[in-house]
Design a protein around this motif. Sequence first.
Motif, PDB file in Angstrom:
ATOM      1  N   ARG A 204       0.825  -1.218   0.000  1.00  0.00           N
ATOM      2  CA  ARG A 204       0.000   0.000   0.000  1.00  0.00           C
ATOM      3  C   ARG A 204       0.849   1.253   0.000  1.00  0.00           C
ATOM      4  N   HIS A 205       1.994   1.188   0.678  1.00  0.00           N
ATOM      5  CA  HIS A 205       2.788   2.399   0.887  1.00  0.00           C
ATOM      6  C   HIS A 205       4.117   2.395   0.126  1.00  0.00           C
ATOM      7  N   GLY A 206       4.300   1.451  -0.769  1.00  0.00           N
ATOM      8  CA  GLY A 206       5.476   1.453  -1.616  1.00  0.00           C
ATOM      9  C   GLY A 206       6.774   1.174  -0.889  1.00  0.00           C
ATOM     10  N   LYS A 207       6.740   0.286   0.092  1.00  0.00           N
ATOM     11  CA  LYS A 207       7.924  -0.054   0.859  1.00  0.00           C
ATOM     12  C   LYS A 207       8.437  -1.448   0.480  1.00  0.00           C
ATOM     13  N   GLY A 208       9.728  -1.668   0.724  1.00  0.00           N
ATOM     14  CA  GLY A 208      10.307  -2.977   0.494  1.00  0.00           C
ATOM     15  C   GLY A 208       9.898  -3.956   1.580  1.00  0.00           C
ATOM     16  N   LEU A 209      10.143  -5.234   1.312  1.00  0.00           N
ATOM     17  CA  LEU A 209       9.799  -6.297   2.252  1.00  0.00           C
ATOM     18  C   LEU A 209      11.030  -7.150   2.514  1.00  0.00           C
ATOM     19  N   GLY A 210      11.386  -7.322   3.800  1.00  0.00           N
ATOM     20  CA  GLY A 210      12.591  -8.041   4.146  1.00  0.00           C
ATOM     21  C   GLY A 210      12.343  -9.258   5.015  1.00  0.00           C
ATOM     22  N   PHE A 211      13.245 -10.251   4.868  1.00  0.00           N
ATOM     23  CA  PHE A 211      13.142 -11.490   5.638  1.00  0.00           C
ATOM     24  C   PHE A 211      14.504 -12.186   5.632  1.00  0.00           C
ATOM     25  N   MET A 212      14.783 -12.956   6.694  1.00  0.00           N
ATOM     26  CA  MET A 212      16.008 -13.746   6.769  1.00  0.00           C
ATOM     27  C   MET A 212      15.656 -15.224   6.645  1.00  0.00           C
ATOM     28  N   PRO A 213      15.828 -15.813   5.434  1.00  0.00           N
ATOM     29  CA  PRO A 213      15.579 -17.248   5.272  1.00  0.00           C
ATOM     30  C   PRO A 213      16.769 -18.068   5.740  1.00  0.00           C
ATOM     31  N   ALA A 214      16.482 -19.144   6.442  1.00  0.00           N
ATOM     32  CA  ALA A 214      17.549 -20.002   6.958  1.00  0.00           C
ATOM     33  C   ALA A 214      17.958 -21.083   5.967  1.00  0.00           C
ATOM     34  N   ASP A 215      17.133 -21.320   4.947  1.00  0.00           N
ATOM     35  CA  ASP A 215      17.465 -22.349   3.959  1.00  0.00           C
ATOM     36  C   ASP A 215      16.746 -22.045   2.656  1.00  0.00           C
ATOM     37  N   THR A 216      16.952 -22.905   1.667  1.00  0.00           N
ATOM     38  CA  THR A 216      16.395 -22.646   0.341  1.00  0.00           C
ATOM     39  C   THR A 216      14.865 -22.706   0.330  1.00  0.00           C
ATOM     40  N   ASP A 217      14.289 -23.574   1.146  1.00  0.00           N
ATOM     41  CA  ASP A 217      12.829 -23.673   1.183  1.00  0.00           C
ATOM     42  C   ASP A 217      12.208 -22.375   1.680  1.00  0.00           C
TER      43      ASP A 217
END
Length: 253
Positions: A204-217
Motif C-alpha cells: 500500500r505504501h510502496g515499501k520494500g519487504l525483508g526477511f532472513m531465510p535459513a534455507d532454500t525452502d
Amino acid sequence: MSIRNRVMAGEQVLGAMIFEFFSPGIPQLLCNAGCEYVLYDMEHTGIGLETLKTQVAHCRGLPITPMARVPRGEYHFLARALDIGMRGVMIPMVDDGAEAARIVEATRYPPVGRRGAAFGFPHDNYSGGDPKDKIAAANASVTVIAQIETERGLENVDAIAATEGIDVLWVGHFDLANFLGVPGEFQNPVYLDAVRNVVEAARRHGKGLGFMPADTDWAREYKGYGFNMLAVGTDHGLFAKGVGSVLQAVEEA
C-alpha cells in the motif's frame, strides 16, 4: 541506483546476516557468493560500534553495502552506526508510527530529520566536499528497515509503513510468532495471516519487504509471498549445517 531505491521499487536485493563471523574475509566471501549487502547484528551478539567500524573498513572497495541491526531504535545507536559508515540500519521491535517517526529523525539530516552533522568521517570516506551535497546524498541513500515482530507492531503496521523515511518492513519471524502466542509455528494460520498483513501494508505504501531465510525452502516461500530483500542467515547455523553434512557423509561412507 541505491539499494534503498531498488528495494522500494520492488527489485530483488540479496544479502546475508552476520552474527558470529566478524573476520576480514567475510565481505569478500559474501561478494563471491552473490551478496549485495551484509547486515551485521548488534541486537543478539554483544558486539559494539568499534567492532562494526572495523567491519565497514573490510567492506571498502568491494561491491557490498554494510548495514547494521542496532539493539533498539534510539539515537545513540542509529546515528552512530551511520557515522561509522553503515549505509543502512535495521531496528527491532518497531511498535507504532510515533516510534517510526523518531527513527526517521535520528537517521536523516535536516530538514528531513535531526541527525547530527560530522563530515570528513567514515560515513563519507573521510572526504571533503560541499556539506549540502553530502546531506542530500545521505538522506536519499540510507536504508532504514523497521522490523515488524510484535503484536503491537502488527496492529500498527499501516502507520509504520506510512511513515516517510521508513523504507523496508522486515518480518522478524521468531519474535512475531512468540508475541502472537504461536512460538515456532511458522505454518500456523495466525502467523501466516500476520505475514500477509505486513505484505499488504508494504505494498500500500510502496515499501520494500525483508526477511532472513535459513534455507532454500524458506527463501522460495518468502520470495513467493513478495519479499524482495532477503538476507541469508544465520551465519553460524549455515556453517554448522555445512560441517555436519560433510561429517555425516564421511560416517555413511
